[in-house]
Every structure is written in structure tokens, then in C-alpha cells.
Design a protein around this motif. Structure first.
Motif, PDB file in Angstrom:
ATOM      1  N   GLY A 110     -30.825  21.443  25.864  1.00 65.20           N
ATOM      2  CA  GLY A 110     -30.652  22.818  26.317  1.00 65.20           C
ATOM      3  C   GLY A 110     -31.865  23.417  26.981  1.00 65.20           C
ATOM      4  N   ARG A 111     -32.861  22.612  27.312  1.00 62.15           N
ATOM      5  CA  ARG A 111     -34.067  23.155  27.932  1.00 62.15           C
ATOM      6  C   ARG A 111     -33.833  23.407  29.416  1.00 62.15           C
ATOM      7  NH1 ARG A 111     -39.389  20.162  25.443  1.00 62.15           N
ATOM      8  NH2 ARG A 111     -38.608  19.816  23.332  1.00 62.15           N
ATOM      9  N   PRO A 112     -34.291  24.522  29.928  1.00 62.53           N
ATOM     10  CA  PRO A 112     -34.162  24.748  31.377  1.00 62.53           C
ATOM     11  C   PRO A 112     -35.105  23.831  32.145  1.00 62.53           C
ATOM     12  CG  PRO A 112     -35.463  26.498  30.375  1.00 62.53           C
ATOM     13  CD  PRO A 112     -34.954  25.647  29.236  1.00 62.53           C
ATOM     14  N   ALA A 113     -34.723  23.534  33.366  1.00 61.89           N
ATOM     15  CA  ALA A 113     -35.586  22.720  34.223  1.00 61.89           C
ATOM     16  C   ALA A 113     -36.859  23.496  34.544  1.00 61.89           C
ATOM     17  CB  ALA A 113     -34.856  22.345  35.502  1.00 61.89           C
ATOM     18  N   THR A 114     -37.974  22.812  34.467  1.00 63.21           N
ATOM     19  CA  THR A 114     -39.246  23.453  34.780  1.00 63.21           C
ATOM     20  C   THR A 114     -39.486  23.427  36.286  1.00 63.21           C
ATOM     21  OG1 THR A 114     -40.390  21.353  34.436  1.00 63.21           O
ATOM     22  CG2 THR A 114     -40.251  22.855  32.560  1.00 63.21           C
ATOM     23  N   SER A 115     -40.185  24.416  36.767  1.00 58.94           N
ATOM     24  CA  SER A 115     -40.518  24.451  38.189  1.00 58.94           C
ATOM     25  C   SER A 115     -41.547  23.373  38.493  1.00 58.94           C
ATOM     26  CB  SER A 115     -41.081  25.824  38.573  1.00 58.94           C
ATOM     27  OG  SER A 115     -40.145  26.838  38.325  1.00 58.94           O
TER      28      SER A 115
END
Length: 529
Positions: A423-428
Motif C-alpha cells: 500500500g505504499r505510494p510510489a516515490t518521486s
């Protein structure tokens, strides 16, 4: 556990070596292209300009005499593929079927590196909803992801408090100092009248009718016990009013937020004893290869296993619960049994992803009817990595057996997949400017270990597919496009779990400086092995 390079791959490598030698002697390539044109005259530092299928596939350099032969391609149906192949019907942007990403010239099944990462991130089920969340005590939530908003259960602070040690005063001064002080953690103190002051500790409750707090260093008492200010006093100074940070019911963090130590502190302050989080994905690591030793020195064709000690903690750093590590050797039946009985969300295999006589991963996936999502990636090192769907809720990432090639597979396929599962968002992505030229592969992306100095990336030596010396001191992996990159060019840098983008300093400098010259290294600091 290695096969032989395909004839066209051998030709690519031979031409690259010829061009490099001709360029060094004449300043031009054998095909009359200037050496400075696109940096493609020298094979990549992994030494695998076309041969990752073989030597990147396993730990050793050939089949072990006692290995069980792999089933032939005709012994089982081919694994199912998801959607069109890279050169067939149009797909979604970034998918292997996207006509904007042509197939690899050596193998039409090969997926471009960016598309492979996208496919891996899209492969798992969607991020679990709150109905699939688990509730864990605060002490077990570190590194997990919130499955629901973090909503304040109380005002913060929950009452007016002193921001400093000193005196709390009421009305104008000077003030008569009362005998008893006010400490944090005590019940509501008696109210003050104008002209009164009392000693107070940081965090203690403010009495009713108080107007300000005077810090210890900003007040002075005379011989009659009266308090005088050393500077002007303003209404409400150094008092933290109730609800200054938040009010009860206010949303503090959204779902999908990573639970860091600071988040744990905020949750505790806001009244939480436990948190709803996305369950930690589970993984099982299957170490393949008869040639691997678990202790002692290499001998008689046997080598030490580097991936067994490296992969489980690496996966844990990605937020994974590693439930088992199994050493299976080159046993096709043992591999089949391990895959079909595993309860893990992700199965990670090492080696055996090419087509040699003891490379059992592809035949086993065919045998169980797995769906191949990625079968080979246009990246060096690590070309023969793969991603398969075993069941709707279970995937397998097949890593090459060479250590740095396996790291490439982890960052290309495992990390995006696990990020979605957890569930982690993609990092920039972040970038850095190259301090020196980096040679590229003619067709494939290269992942090169680098150290970071301010805004610059310094490529490291010892970057062959079987080498770990470079990445052991690296801050990240630079993403080098086909054809290479020049000094001053800005490149994306992939994070390593133990290194942050801003990580610089003595350890980084030492890693870059002490790499030293080596046999087989070119002036740009690359090792062709």
C-alpha cells in the motif's frame, strides 16, 4: 546453472569489443563513427553485452555434474503471457504491448526496463481496503502503511500548558511569588489573582486567570520575593492553548501514509494504542544451485552463496515478512514442490531463469500453468529476470543468480510489486548529475552503482554482474539509457534501502576514493568482466 549466449548476442559483444579497440587506437569506431558519438563502442561494465541470458542466470559457470536435467520445452505447455507481446497489438502506455516500446532486437519477448517496472507495480491486487486491514499495537506498526485516516481522538494539547520552565503570572507585574510550584502531570492548579505568580514546569497545566509564562532566564526576584520581568511581557506568551495543534476529530494523516517513528509519536499523542494498517506482505526465498556453499572458502568448483545472506534482509527493508529461506539446489521436483506449496504473497527464486540444462524455473512455471507477466528485461545486468503470476494473489520474481544482476532484478521487479502489495505510494524519482562518462549498452538500460556527492553521481568500479564490491559502498544505482551517458548529464538514481538521496559524507567519499585502479578497468572506472 548457466546457458550459452545466443549467436546474435555473441556477435553484438564481439562488435562492441572491436569498436572499442578501434576507437581507442584511432579515435573513431570500426564503422567510422566518432568515439564520442554515443558512448556505445565499449561493452557495458557487466561484460554481458548480450550474454546475461547465460552467465547472469546462475551462480556458477555451467551445469553441475549431479544436476537433474530440466524438462524440454515440449514437455509442458508454455507459460501463459499477459496480453500482447512487446511487438504485437497496442497496449497501454508503458505496458509491454505499447507500440512506443519496440521489442528487443535479440529477443522479442524482452520488456523495456521502464515498462517492466510499470508492469510489476500493476501486477498485484489493488491496495487493500479498510475491510482487509489489520489492527496492530503501536509497537508493531513501524514501517507499515495506514489503512485508514489517522483522526485525532483528543485536542492537542488537551489543556492549556506551559511551553517553558519559569513562572506563570496573572495581571501586570511585579508579582508576588506563591510558595507552591506547578508540575507536569498534576491536577488542575488553583487559579491566580492579579499580581500573583507561581513557579511552573514545562508541560504543566496553566491555572485559570493566568495571562503569560515568563521563562526562568527572563525573570528576576527581589529580596522581598517579588518577580520582575527582564523584558516586556505579552498576553499569552509561552502558553500552548488547548487545541493549538489539532482538535478532536481532525484528520491528521491520510490512508497510505507510511508509519514512521514520528507517526507513532503523533498517534500516541492523539490517543491511539493501536493502528489500522495494511498487512505486511510475506515472501519466501528459494536459493537454487548445486554449486553453492553456505560456509568456508570456495573449493573444487563450489562457490559461496552471496544471495542467501543478502536477499532476506533486503526484502525486510522493503517492508516484507520473510517467512522462509529454502536451499533447493538444482532439483526440478524440489522447486515444483516449493512453489506449489508456498503460502507467501511473493516467491523469490535465485538463478535458473535462463535456458540451460539445469535452469528449471521456466519449465516449472510452464508445468503449473503460471502466467508470465515479464520474461526478460532490457537491462544490464539482470537481463533474464522474470515475473509470473502463480495465483491471483501470489507472484513469483525470478532473479538471475549473479549477485549484482539479482539486485537489478530486486529493484526492477520485486520493489514495485511489493510497494503495491504493502500500500505504499510510489516515490518521486530523484536525479543526479554525472561527474564522469558512463558507457552504455547498445540496446538496454544499465544500472550502475554510484556514490552521491552533493548533486553529483560518481560511478563506481567493480560493477560486473557477479560483483558486490561496488554496490556495498554505493548510495544508489544510476539509470543509464541505451548508448550511455556523458559527464554533466542528469540521470535518475534508484534508492537503496539503507541509503537516502541526501546521504553523503565521509563514508561516501571513502567508497569512491578508495576504489582504486584495477585490471580491466577503463579510464571511466568501469570493469569489463
Amino acid at each position: 546453472m548457466s546457458g550459452q549466449p545466443a549467436p546474435d548476442a555473441e556477435l553484438d559483444e564481439a562488435l562492441a569489443l572491436v569498436n572499442d579497440d578501434h576507437g581507442r587506437r584511432t579515435g573513431r569506431r570500426a564503422d567510422d563513427e566518432p568515439v564520442g558519438g554515443d558512448l556505445r563502442g565499449t561493452p557495458d561494465a557487466s561484460g554481458d553485452a548480450g550474454h546475461d541470458r547465460g552467465q547472469d542466470s546462475g551462480h556458477g559457470s555451467g551445469p553441475h555434474p549431479s544436476a537433474t536435467p530440466a524438462p524440454t520445452a515440449s514437455a509442458a505447455p508454455a507459460p501463459r503471457r499477459q496480453g500482447p507481446t512487446p511487438n504485437s497489438n497496442p497496449g497501454h502506455p508503458g505496458d509491454p504491448g505499447d507500440p512506443g516500446h519496440p521489442g528487443h532486437p535479440d529477443d522479442p519477448k524482452t520488456t523495456p526496463w521502464p515498462a517492466a517496472r510499470t508492469a510489476a507495480g500493476r501486477a498485484p491486487r489493488p491496495v487493500p481496503s479498510t475491510s482487509a486491514a489489520v489492527t496492530v499495537p503501536l509497537g508493531q506498526a513501524l514501517g507499515l502503511v495506514l489503512a485508514a485516516p489517522l483522526v485525532a481522538l483528543t485536542d492537542l494539547p488537551s489543556f492549556d500548558t506551559s511551553a517553558m520552565d519559569g513562572w506563570v503570572v496573572a495581571g501586570p507585574g511585579p508579582w508576588e511569588v506563591q510558595a507552591d510550584g506547578i508540575l507536569a502531570g498534576h491536577e488542575r492548579p488553583d487559579s491566580l489573582s492579579d499580581g500573583e505568580a507561581v513557579r511552573i514546569a514545562t508541560g504543566a497545566r496553566i491555572p485559570q486567570e493566568a495571562t503569560a509564562v515568563i521563562r526562568s532566564e527572563h525573570g528576576l526576584t527581589d529580596d522581598k520575593g517579588r518577580l520582575h520581568p527582564r523584558r516586556d511581557v505579552t498576553q499569552g506568551q509561552d502558553i500552548r492553548p488547548r487545541g493549538q495543534e489539532c482538535r478532536s476529530g481532525e484528520h491528521l494523516l491520510p490512508p497510505g501514509s507510511l508509519v514512521t517513528p514520528a507517526v507513532l509519536g503523533l498517534a500516541a499523542a492523539a490517543g491511539y494504542d493501536e493502528l489500522p494498517v495494511v498487512p505486511r506482505p510475506s515472501a519466501e526465498v528459494l536459493i537454487l544451485g548445486d554449486e553453492l556453499l553456505t560456509d568456508g572458502l570456495p573449493h573444487e568448483g563450489l562457490i559461496r552463496d552471496a544471495l542467501g545472506p543478502m536477499l532476506p534482509p533486503w526484502l525486510r527493508s522493503l517492508g516484507v515478512d520473510v517467512i522462509a529461506v529454502r536451499r533447493l539446489g538444482d532439483d526440478a521436483e524440489a522447486l515444483h514442490q516449493a512453489i506449489t506449496t508456498s503460502a507467501a504473497d511473493l516467491i523469490v527464486t535465485t538463478g535458473g531463469t535462463a535456458s540451460g540444462p539445469v535452469d528449471h524455473v521456466h519449465p516449472t512455471l510452464s508445468r503449473i500453468g503460471a502466467e508470465l507477466l515479464v520474461d526478460g528485461v532490457a537491462v544490464r545486468p539482470g537481463h533474464p529476470m522474470l515475473l509470473a503470476r502463480i495465483r491471483p494473489d501470489q507472484h513469483l520474481v525470478g532473479l538471475p543468480g549473479n549477485p549484482l544482476a539479482a539486485v537489478s532484478g530486486l529493484l526492477t521487479l520485486a520493489e514495485p510489486l511489493l510497494r503495491t502489495l504493502s500500500g505504499r505510494p510510489a516515490t518521486s524519482p530523484y536525479t543526479a548529475v554525472l561527474r564522469e562518462d558512463v558507457h552504455g549498452h547498445p540496446h538496454d538500460t544499465r544500472l550502475v552503482p554510484v556514490t552521491l556527492h552533493a548533486d553529483h553521481a560518481v560511478p563506481l568500479r567493480y560493477n560486473g554482474p557477479a560483483m558486490l564490491r561496488g554496490i556495498a559502498v554505493a548510495d544508489g544505482l544510476a539509470v543509464v539509457p541505451p548508448g550511455g551517458a556523458r559527464r554533466g548529464q542528469e540521470l535518475e538514481v534508484l534508492d537503496l534501502p539503507w541509503a537516502l538521496p541526501e546521504a553523503t559524507g565521509q563514508a561516501t567519499t571513502q567508497g569512491a576514493t578508495n576504489a582504486g585502479p584495477q585490471a580491466g578497468a577503463d579510464p571511466a572506472g568501469e570493469c569489463f568482466t
